[in-house]
Design a protein around this motif. Structure first.
Motif, PDB file in Angstrom:
ATOM      1  N   LEU A 149       0.854  -1.181   0.000  1.00 25.61           N
ATOM      2  CA  LEU A 149       0.000   0.000   0.000  1.00 25.61           C
ATOM      3  C   LEU A 149       0.890   1.231   0.000  1.00 25.61           C
ATOM      4  O   LEU A 149       1.862   1.304   0.763  1.00 25.61           O
ATOM      5  CB  LEU A 149      -0.909  -0.007   1.231  1.00 25.61           C
ATOM      6  CG  LEU A 149      -2.024   1.033   1.324  1.00 25.61           C
ATOM      7  CD1 LEU A 149      -3.140   0.526   2.247  1.00 25.61           C
ATOM      8  CD2 LEU A 149      -1.532   2.379   1.830  1.00 25.61           C
ATOM      9  N   ALA A 150       0.575   2.196  -0.844  1.00 20.76           N
ATOM     10  CA  ALA A 150       1.374   3.422  -0.895  1.00 20.76           C
ATOM     11  C   ALA A 150       0.476   4.626  -1.136  1.00 20.76           C
ATOM     12  O   ALA A 150      -0.515   4.531  -1.876  1.00 20.76           O
ATOM     13  CB  ALA A 150       2.434   3.339  -1.998  1.00 20.76           C
ATOM     14  N   PHE A 151       0.807   5.745  -0.497  1.00 22.78           N
ATOM     15  CA  PHE A 151       0.078   6.984  -0.748  1.00 22.78           C
ATOM     16  C   PHE A 151       1.045   8.158  -0.777  1.00 22.78           C
ATOM     17  O   PHE A 151       2.185   8.058  -0.305  1.00 22.78           O
ATOM     18  CB  PHE A 151      -1.020   7.219   0.301  1.00 22.78           C
ATOM     19  CG  PHE A 151      -0.536   7.538   1.699  1.00 22.78           C
ATOM     20  CD1 PHE A 151      -0.219   8.845   2.065  1.00 22.78           C
ATOM     21  CD2 PHE A 151      -0.428   6.542   2.656  1.00 22.78           C
ATOM     22  CE1 PHE A 151       0.203   9.151   3.348  1.00 22.78           C
ATOM     23  CE2 PHE A 151      -0.012   6.841   3.943  1.00 22.78           C
ATOM     24  CZ  PHE A 151       0.310   8.148   4.290  1.00 22.78           C
ATOM     25  N   THR A 152       0.592   9.254  -1.369  1.00 27.97           N
ATOM     26  CA  THR A 152       1.384  10.480  -1.389  1.00 27.97           C
ATOM     27  C   THR A 152       0.573  11.610  -0.749  1.00 27.97           C
ATOM     28  O   THR A 152      -0.657  11.598  -0.756  1.00 27.97           O
ATOM     29  CB  THR A 152       1.779  10.899  -2.815  1.00 27.97           C
ATOM     30  OG1 THR A 152       0.604  11.325  -3.532  1.00 27.97           O
ATOM     31  CG2 THR A 152       2.453   9.767  -3.564  1.00 27.97           C
ATOM     32  N   CYS A 153       1.287  12.574  -0.211  1.00 33.52           N
ATOM     33  CA  CYS A 153       0.680  13.789   0.314  1.00 33.52           C
ATOM     34  C   CYS A 153       1.726  14.897   0.272  1.00 33.52           C
ATOM     35  O   CYS A 153       2.913  14.634   0.064  1.00 33.52           O
ATOM     36  CB  CYS A 153       0.150  13.584   1.737  1.00 33.52           C
ATOM     37  SG  CYS A 153       1.410  13.142   2.949  1.00 33.52           S
ATOM     38  N   PHE A 154       1.295  16.116   0.445  1.00 35.44           N
ATOM     39  CA  PHE A 154       2.203  17.254   0.345  1.00 35.44           C
ATOM     40  C   PHE A 154       2.967  17.480   1.648  1.00 35.44           C
ATOM     41  O   PHE A 154       2.404  17.375   2.741  1.00 35.44           O
ATOM     42  CB  PHE A 154       1.431  18.533  -0.002  1.00 35.44           C
ATOM     43  CG  PHE A 154       0.733  18.478  -1.332  1.00 35.44           C
ATOM     44  CD1 PHE A 154       1.459  18.427  -2.515  1.00 35.44           C
ATOM     45  CD2 PHE A 154      -0.650  18.479  -1.411  1.00 35.44           C
ATOM     46  CE1 PHE A 154       0.818  18.377  -3.744  1.00 35.44           C
ATOM     47  CE2 PHE A 154      -1.302  18.436  -2.623  1.00 35.44           C
ATOM     48  CZ  PHE A 154      -0.566  18.383  -3.798  1.00 35.44           C
ATOM     49  N   GLU A 155       4.228  17.847   1.525  1.00 34.66           N
ATOM     50  CA  GLU A 155       5.019  18.304   2.665  1.00 34.66           C
ATOM     51  C   GLU A 155       4.580  19.724   3.025  1.00 34.66           C
ATOM     52  O   GLU A 155       3.969  20.428   2.209  1.00 34.66           O
ATOM     53  CB  GLU A 155       6.512  18.250   2.302  1.00 34.66           C
ATOM     54  CG  GLU A 155       7.489  18.653   3.386  1.00 34.66           C
ATOM     55  CD  GLU A 155       7.312  17.884   4.675  1.00 34.66           C
ATOM     56  OE1 GLU A 155       6.482  18.357   5.489  1.00 34.66           O
ATOM     57  OE2 GLU A 155       7.982  16.860   4.876  1.00 34.66           O
ATOM     58  N   THR A 156       4.865  20.157   4.241  1.00 33.84           N
ATOM     59  CA  THR A 156       4.425  21.482   4.696  1.00 33.84           C
ATOM     60  C   THR A 156       5.070  22.618   3.906  1.00 33.84           C
ATOM     61  O   THR A 156       4.540  23.732   3.866  1.00 33.84           O
ATOM     62  CB  THR A 156       4.712  21.677   6.192  1.00 33.84           C
ATOM     63  OG1 THR A 156       6.097  21.381   6.442  1.00 33.84           O
ATOM     64  CG2 THR A 156       3.844  20.753   7.034  1.00 33.84           C
ATOM     65  N   THR A 157       6.208  22.365   3.269  1.00 33.74           N
ATOM     66  CA  THR A 157       6.863  23.410   2.468  1.00 33.74           C
ATOM     67  C   THR A 157       6.210  23.595   1.098  1.00 33.74           C
ATOM     68  O   THR A 157       6.486  24.587   0.411  1.00 33.74           O
ATOM     69  CB  THR A 157       8.346  23.067   2.240  1.00 33.74           C
ATOM     70  OG1 THR A 157       8.425  21.813   1.544  1.00 33.74           O
ATOM     71  CG2 THR A 157       9.103  22.986   3.556  1.00 33.74           C
ATOM     72  N   ALA A 158       5.359  22.652   0.686  1.00 33.82           N
ATOM     73  CA  ALA A 158       4.791  22.704  -0.667  1.00 33.82           C
ATOM     74  C   ALA A 158       3.974  23.976  -0.861  1.00 33.82           C
ATOM     75  O   ALA A 158       3.222  24.401   0.016  1.00 33.82           O
ATOM     76  CB  ALA A 158       3.916  21.478  -0.917  1.00 33.82           C
ATOM     77  N   ALA A 205       0.572  15.572   9.037  1.00 32.47           N
ATOM     78  CA  ALA A 205       1.482  16.603   9.524  1.00 32.47           C
ATOM     79  C   ALA A 205       2.950  16.391   9.174  1.00 32.47           C
ATOM     80  O   ALA A 205       3.712  17.353   9.127  1.00 32.47           O
ATOM     81  CB  ALA A 205       1.339  16.730  11.045  1.00 32.47           C
ATOM     82  N   SER A 206       3.374  15.147   8.943  1.00 32.55           N
ATOM     83  CA  SER A 206       4.810  14.889   8.827  1.00 32.55           C
ATOM     84  C   SER A 206       5.041  13.491   8.268  1.00 32.55           C
ATOM     85  O   SER A 206       4.105  12.678   8.139  1.00 32.55           O
ATOM     86  CB  SER A 206       5.473  14.987  10.203  1.00 32.55           C
ATOM     87  OG  SER A 206       4.937  13.987  11.067  1.00 32.55           O
ATOM     88  N   LEU A 207       6.317  13.191   7.988  1.00 32.45           N
ATOM     89  CA  LEU A 207       6.674  11.835   7.588  1.00 32.45           C
ATOM     90  C   LEU A 207       6.351  10.843   8.702  1.00 32.45           C
ATOM     91  O   LEU A 207       5.850   9.741   8.440  1.00 32.45           O
ATOM     92  CB  LEU A 207       8.158  11.760   7.238  1.00 32.45           C
ATOM     93  CG  LEU A 207       8.604  12.440   5.941  1.00 32.45           C
ATOM     94  CD1 LEU A 207      10.128  12.431   5.838  1.00 32.45           C
ATOM     95  CD2 LEU A 207       7.994  11.768   4.725  1.00 32.45           C
ATOM     96  N   GLU A 208       6.614  11.243   9.944  1.00 27.29           N
ATOM     97  CA  GLU A 208       6.310  10.364  11.069  1.00 27.29           C
ATOM     98  C   GLU A 208       4.808  10.101  11.172  1.00 27.29           C
ATOM     99  O   GLU A 208       4.380   8.983  11.462  1.00 27.29           O
ATOM    100  CB  GLU A 208       6.827  10.975  12.371  1.00 27.29           C
ATOM    101  CG  GLU A 208       6.587  10.112  13.594  1.00 27.29           C
ATOM    102  CD  GLU A 208       7.197   8.718  13.483  1.00 27.29           C
ATOM    103  OE1 GLU A 208       6.596   7.776  14.057  1.00 27.29           O
ATOM    104  OE2 GLU A 208       8.239   8.554  12.810  1.00 27.29           O
ATOM    105  N   HIS A 209       4.008  11.120  10.897  1.00 27.73           N
ATOM    106  CA  HIS A 209       2.556  10.940  10.913  1.00 27.73           C
ATOM    107  C   HIS A 209       2.129   9.946   9.833  1.00 27.73           C
ATOM    108  O   HIS A 209       1.233   9.120  10.060  1.00 27.73           O
ATOM    109  CB  HIS A 209       1.864  12.288  10.715  1.00 27.73           C
ATOM    110  CG  HIS A 209       0.399  12.259  10.981  1.00 27.73           C
ATOM    111  ND1 HIS A 209      -0.453  13.274  10.597  1.00 27.73           N
ATOM    112  CD2 HIS A 209      -0.405  11.327  11.569  1.00 27.73           C
ATOM    113  CE1 HIS A 209      -1.682  12.984  10.952  1.00 27.73           C
ATOM    114  NE2 HIS A 209      -1.691  11.815  11.535  1.00 27.73           N
TER     115      HIS A 209
END
Length: 275
Positions: A146-155, A185-189
């Motif tokens: 399973l894989a997903f993408t989302c924006f980093e806060t700098t985007a 919120a983050s990579l850890e999230h």
């Protein structure tokens, strides 16, 4: 202040966006689709579910990678998006994609059916993100990915912060708390969401997919071609033109000799189902 948008709000928004979603200014969508294929590395001949397919960029990229023996099931809650995806798929002469109007949180597929499940920039629109990931896990085979993408806060910075702050100062009725992409919120999230859904071997990394736009008018095309448009439309109609001029004046100040840099730092997160 209003609560988060409902499923009906999201469906209606993306129905309105469908005709303009494949804008040249938002070419990060197909860029991300190609990178997601390389990230997942699906085996030829396997079955992939593309959740929240939009206009089909990810579905097309995976269908090409899977070959004729493979199959992509692409789902979306928006009929308008699916109509545009169907047109794009016909244009590419691809015949190993099936499109279905479906809620990504309530799948109509049997358990253990797919080898991979992918979702590009869609998870943060779902009301129960962990619940959705559990549902996607349900339809995966043991050891499936399973894989997903989302924006980093700098985007999209610094344009996005000015956009949101200026909207709020002019009386836009924005949702309460983190909304949209900021719900993750983050990579850890990202890793926590996957872990909480019962997945294993969690991983997450950032990839820069940014590029230069020509100028502030291209940026406005990004705004009006994406979910940012829904936030703009929360502003009273009498204030919208003043907002547009003031915001674009700020954006113009970010131009340089190469144009307007648009940061599209993107998180890629993945995990597997237990064997």
């Amino acid at each position: 202040m209003q609560t988060q948008p409902t499923k009906q709000d999201i469906q209606q928004l993306f129905d309105r966006l469908a005709p303009v979603y494949d804008s040249p200014a938002t070419r990060f969508f197909p860029f991300c689709a190609d990178r997601l294929v390389n990230y997942v590395k699906p085996r030829p001949g396997t079955k992939v579910l593309d959740a929240a397919t939009g206009t089909g960029a990810v579905a097309v990229a995976f269908a090409q990678a899977l070959g004729q023996e493979g199959r992509v099931m692409a789902i979306d809650i928006s009929p308008g998006m699916l109509d545009k995806a169907e047109a794009n798929i016909r244009k590419m002469a691809i015949d190993n994609i099936d499109l279905h109007e479906m809620d990504a949180e309530r799948l109509d597929f049997r358990s253990g059916y797919f080898d991979s499940v992918v979702c590009s920039f869609g998870l943060f629109f779902l009301s129960d993100m962990v619940g959705a990931l559990r549902e996607w896990k349900r339809v995966l085979k043991p050891g499936g990915k399973l894989a997903f993408t989302c924006f980093e806060t700098t985007a999209f910075q610094p344009m996005l912060d000015d956009f949101a702050e200026r909207l709020q100062s002019l009386g836009a009725n924005l949702p309460q708390g983190p909304f949209g992409a900021r719900r993750i919120a983050s990579l850890e999230h990202c890793r926590e969401l996957l872990h909480d859904a019962g997945l294993v071997d969690t991983a997450a990394e950032c990839v820069q997919l940014g590029y230069h736009l020509r100028d502030e008018n291209d940026w406005w095309e990004v705004v009006t071609s994406t979910a940012m448009r829904a936030l703009f439309e929360r502003l009273p109609a009498s204030r919208q033109e003043a907002f547009r001029k003031e915001h674009l004046a700020f954006v113009a100040q970010q131009n340089n000799e190469n144009g307007l840099w648009m940061d599209v730092q993107t998180r890629f997160a993945s995990a597997s189902t237990p064997e």
